[in-house]
Design an enzyme around this catalytic site. Structure first.
Site, PDB file in Angstrom:
ATOM      1  N   GLY A  44      -5.756  -1.783   8.267  1.00  0.00           N
ATOM      2  CA  GLY A  44      -5.398  -2.611   9.354  1.00  0.00           C
ATOM      3  C   GLY A  44      -5.111  -2.302  10.804  1.00  0.00           C
ATOM      4  O   GLY A  44      -5.362  -3.084  11.620  1.00  0.00           O
ATOM      5  N   SER A  99     -11.046  -0.496   5.071  1.00  0.00           N
ATOM      6  CA  SER A  99     -10.155  -1.599   4.363  1.00  0.00           C
ATOM      7  C   SER A  99     -10.341  -1.684   2.908  1.00  0.00           C
ATOM      8  O   SER A  99     -11.497  -0.975   2.467  1.00  0.00           O
ATOM      9  CB  SER A  99     -10.406  -2.758   4.858  1.00  0.00           C
ATOM     10  N   CYS A 100      -9.794  -2.410   2.281  1.00  0.00           N
ATOM     11  CA  CYS A 100      -9.818  -2.364   0.822  1.00  0.00           C
ATOM     12  C   CYS A 100     -11.251  -3.050   0.126  1.00  0.00           C
ATOM     13  O   CYS A 100     -11.985  -2.116  -0.485  1.00  0.00           O
ATOM     14  CB  CYS A 100      -9.014  -3.341  -0.027  1.00  0.00           C
ATOM     15  N   ILE A 133       0.865  -1.234   0.080  1.00  0.00           N
ATOM     16  CA  ILE A 133       0.012  -0.013   0.117  1.00  0.00           C
ATOM     17  C   ILE A 133       0.904   1.321  -0.092  1.00  0.00           C
ATOM     18  O   ILE A 133       0.846   2.141  -0.621  1.00  0.00           O
ATOM     19  CB  ILE A 133      -1.037  -0.027   1.208  1.00  0.00           C
ATOM     20  N   ARG A 169      -9.422 -12.659  -2.312  1.00  0.00           N
ATOM     21  CA  ARG A 169      -8.015 -13.368  -2.663  1.00  0.00           C
ATOM     22  C   ARG A 169      -7.312 -13.305  -1.633  1.00  0.00           C
ATOM     23  O   ARG A 169      -7.423 -12.455  -0.577  1.00  0.00           O
ATOM     24  CB  ARG A 169      -7.711 -12.268  -3.632  1.00  0.00           C
TER      25      ARG A 169
END
Lengths: 345, 345, 345, 345
Positions: free
Chosen positions: B114, B143-144, B14, B172
């Protein structure tokens, strides 16, 4: 009472398991299996000492089988004449062709999910519409995902009614040992709605269903998440209790060590189940959540073996062996050893 | 007007992308990046000729960097003093510790997903709650998965209202190049509800959300299916139009060749995007279906890069660079080149 | 001196990279690329603003391209007439057909490894047999694995002589973004000897080679282990030094963080290389071992980009741009930016 | 003659299979197995009706087992006192600690490959150095890869002598059902030489060995390629004949349908082998090639079960049940059903 005589056409992933399942039914007799070439499955049959007689579906290729040391007991046409009912687990499209043979000799047949719906009079599920299969000549079974999905939806539907479901199928892309299909480091998306949602509505027309299917690069066990809107408000715990009472649903938890689909395959292997197969779908207790009126949860579909019990239910239906849905499925379960473990809990 | 001075702590997956993204903003200046060891990312920075000054977060380990031929411009503490705002993309837990340094010098900071929520005053999303971030000292980004999910939910919410969502995250399990985590031939199930559903409700408290997360053995792009109940009845086509109008959503189709998450990564590489990154989420047109009042659809989350735009929006908010949500996000988009391609359609 | 005019047929994985590579050569001019359908690669070309003119290889399908908003500059036959040399990266078998067109206009062409050897006069490798390609009309390049393998074998052969090699190819089964081929939880074995060993002997007839190929379910980078018997006894350190001096071999180590093939792809992305590509093969320092007279080691083959430099070397050979192998390959390297990083070490 | 009493410590992947294997030996008695927690394997033991008595290795955690409904027959220390020999398949490091208990009661023990070599007096392989294990107190078995590798190397060594081998281990990274380790879209390289090559030289000191190990993201069966230099020149056919005559080597071919490691797992499942296990290594006929004096070939190592026969051979050795290598291994084979299938060929 005379045993019902059964033959199996197509001795592949599903056909082998159908043969084994029928052989366990004390009120049925497995007359034989038919296939066309010395595949690994047929070679394994030979190494096991030919517990099932093999018939050839392509008489002109009989020599290939014999060259591989595999004894041939006759042709598919011979087999058809000896049985009361055929389980057809051949590749998609072949079943439709075989149907001519079944018709010629006036025999009943049950086709697997790969065939087109119009191959049969009835699109069948042992729990959801057993009665429709009674005395029919031709049934088509639901596919593996649809079979497992309907178990769970029918289970709640009979208790609380189900208005609608929205499913996400996280599909294993290939069976163990497949090389001709596969996916590597990719998730593949299908056009929505998935056929499983559409098929569910065919079997359970009072339920509204839609869904999205995503292929994933694994070989053991589809996972389906289901967002279900019951007609009657029920709690997550009530849903869980209904699932737990269903003979073909195994409620498992992360705490026990069932972390995903691979745990279920490993567990079935450690149980000593032939081929590491499991007939039950699993349902993760830890995934059952309620949001407003909806119940959401995740199930595991052991794609290689999940349709075996419902296929055997189908024999009971077309042959009229049991008139009652529960009596029929319970008989199948007893001979397959399904649900015995529930007594341990 | 003076450019806003920005530093990045943590030059990993990131952090590298935050640095690149900030460097593209014409109203910001990237002062430098901080890390602790000669990782591959730092080695690549050196091979590129040190376009960004490197500061060390562990001065006692400075020798390791220098031994690998990597010039060090000072300590993290030096960097903090030179900037207006820090983007903290360190490993979970380190950000909370770095916060002491940011507090000591009275600097603003934006933490990645995180960290625990209490690290920051505001849990932030550029589109959904930009106003809450205005002039705050500390933000925590979603978060993503949550970032991409909220883009889609907020998009419909502003047009038709959203009553509830039920999501299935097909995650993923590792980033490309990870060896310390991974999954092989398994789908792993998490306890429900997933944190992304809970986080969505924190940012959008008027929406009811639940969800299930399943890890899959792939490295490029989470896929999320969303069952959404809008307050106002809308058609699938209307939903699609709203999505298509959103700058950070790319509507794609199977027919064009976007068959799954790997297609999007390949396409971004073929576009020549640095690292093959994409800032937009993709939404498959072919998955948008309506069932009773619900809209169901699937999106793709490019996990490595999706939070970069919203992080930069965060800088705009905490520094008060733009007071308006649309003005801010449009400015970020312009400098990142987001949405340009929409003019081609 | 006039630039050499180059066209590329087939704008897929290899064709795109050939086009980019040629575009970087200051003594060449990329006239255009040809393809047949609005694939993702072609759609990306359009989104990039058509940096390369597109010609259609199937004029009757031109409408499909235009319907997707993609401007077409003419036919493949038009393109062939404008160039000095064609790089043919079409699917296997198509190149042989295109050859008729190249022959009709008396143009030179270089075919990729998928075509049969007899499509060309010379089976070519830039380092191993550059001289054979000089002024030839048609070359066929070695395949990706063979190209990288020969770099390493030729490198030692020119220093110490190589008597024999036995290779194990641990092959990535699909490219990123492929769905039409793949492998899931399986290693697939090919009949030995592998064609790469046979091809090596065609290019380097004085070396005895054999090998086994195993397909693995990954997308980034083949790994080859090589057991090599040099004619002159050399130490592992000497071998390593020779490799390190080769412009197209990148010696890496586990300690630096290059733990496998995915590290190299990640590193190339972090370098900012277009598409995350790398032209060099990597060789792991930590795998170079000596056993009696043999040297054993492992290399990484970036399958999407490794043949680009040798293909460009091929243009230099057939056009006689440089008569000398080292001068030619060095020129290619200079324009592709290969080996620059070695100055950092 | 009294049966030899055997206990198994550690009821995981290997421990379960050791227990099953010992239970099949008519001249041995499985007294019980020991473990520490209600793992899936232990839960499966309970669902099977406790065919083996369970002892607890952590008496203070006995309550956890009982809470899961699992009956406990005593402690590991109790078990040790009841047996003649323990098979220790606990996690690496635990065996060394358990050794104190075995020493205290003067019992023999056989440790699996995960322990350090110095845990035992003899590093053992049933075929290669059976005599060294005779009457020893402590043996350590070779690891799964080394066990299978040595079968093949020893097989040729006894016929033609082996001067050297260079191996490439294409390693499955996790067992089916593992989530704590895994690899996703990556091949991971280890430092060379691999420990398997070094271990081979410990057992067979007259052979020179080196090797490289690459981890791959699959769960069923390592594949090893071996470049072998026999002392006496032999043809590929001669080598093949020697392999075919070895009871624990199964020669298979691509033509039969054995396309890779997944075919062998599938075949073992179709044979009805418990857990789908196979004791034999497989060797692909189609990979055996000769290059100058070297023979190259590929074998498959079923990592979960391959060490079971040699572990049982170890019991025969330490207990002096058979003095002769061939008599001992043949007895093990007979009870495990190994080699029966060869009569079919």
């Amino acid at each position: 009472m005379a045993k019902v005589k059964v033959g199996v056409a197509g001795y592949g992933v599903i056909g082998q398991r159908l043969a084994d399942g029928v052989a366990l039914q004390e009120d049925m007799e497995l007359v034989g299996v038919a296939d066309v070439a010395p595949t690994l499955s047929i070679r394994a049959l030979r190494e096991r000492g030919m517990p099932y007689a093999l018939y050839t579906a392509l008489p002109e290729k009989k020599g290939d089988l014999e060259a591989a040391g595999i004894p041939v007991s006759g042709t598919l046409e011979d087999l058809v004449q000896k049985v009361d009912v055929m389980l057809d687990a051949t590749s998609a499209g072949v079943g439709a062709k075989n149907k001519e043979l079944y018709t010629k000799y006036g025999k009943k047949a049950i086709f697997q999910g790969g065939e087109k719906n119009d191959v049969a009079d009835v699109f069948f599920h042992g729990y959801a519409n057993y009665e429709k299969g009674l005395d029919a000549q031709f049934l088509k079974l639901t596919s593996c995902n649809t079979t497992g999905l309907i178990r769970a939806v029918d289970c709640i539907d009979r208790k609380a009614g189900v208005e609608k479901v929205a499913i996400t199928i996280i599909r294993r892309v290939a069976d163990p040992g497949d090389y001709h299909r596969g996916l590597t480091n990719a998730l593949q998306v299908d056009k929505a709605p998935s056929h499983q949602a559409v098929d569910l509505m065919t079997i359970m027309p009072h339920v509204n269903a839609t869904g999205i299917l995503v292929h994933t690069p694994v070989t053991h066990g589809h996972i389906i998440t289901i967002v279900m809107t019951p007609k009657k408000d029920i709690s997550a715990d009530e849903a869980l209790k209904y699932f737990d009472d269903h003979p073909r649903i195994r409620v498992v938890s992360l705490d026990e060590g069932f972390l995903g689909n691979a745990s279920l395959f490993r567990y079935a292997r450690d149980l000593g189940n032939p081929r590491g197969d499991m007939y039950e779908i699993a349902l993760w207790k830890d995934t059952v959540v309620k949001s407003e009126g909806d119940i959401m949860f995740a199930i595991n579909i052991p794609q290689e073996s999940v349709t075996i019990p419902e296929s055997i239910d189908g024999i009971r239906a077309v042959m009229g062996m049991q008139k009652d849905r529960i009596e029929a499925t319970n008989t199948t379960n007893k001979y397959l050893g399904i649900g015995k473990w529930k007594d341990l809990s």
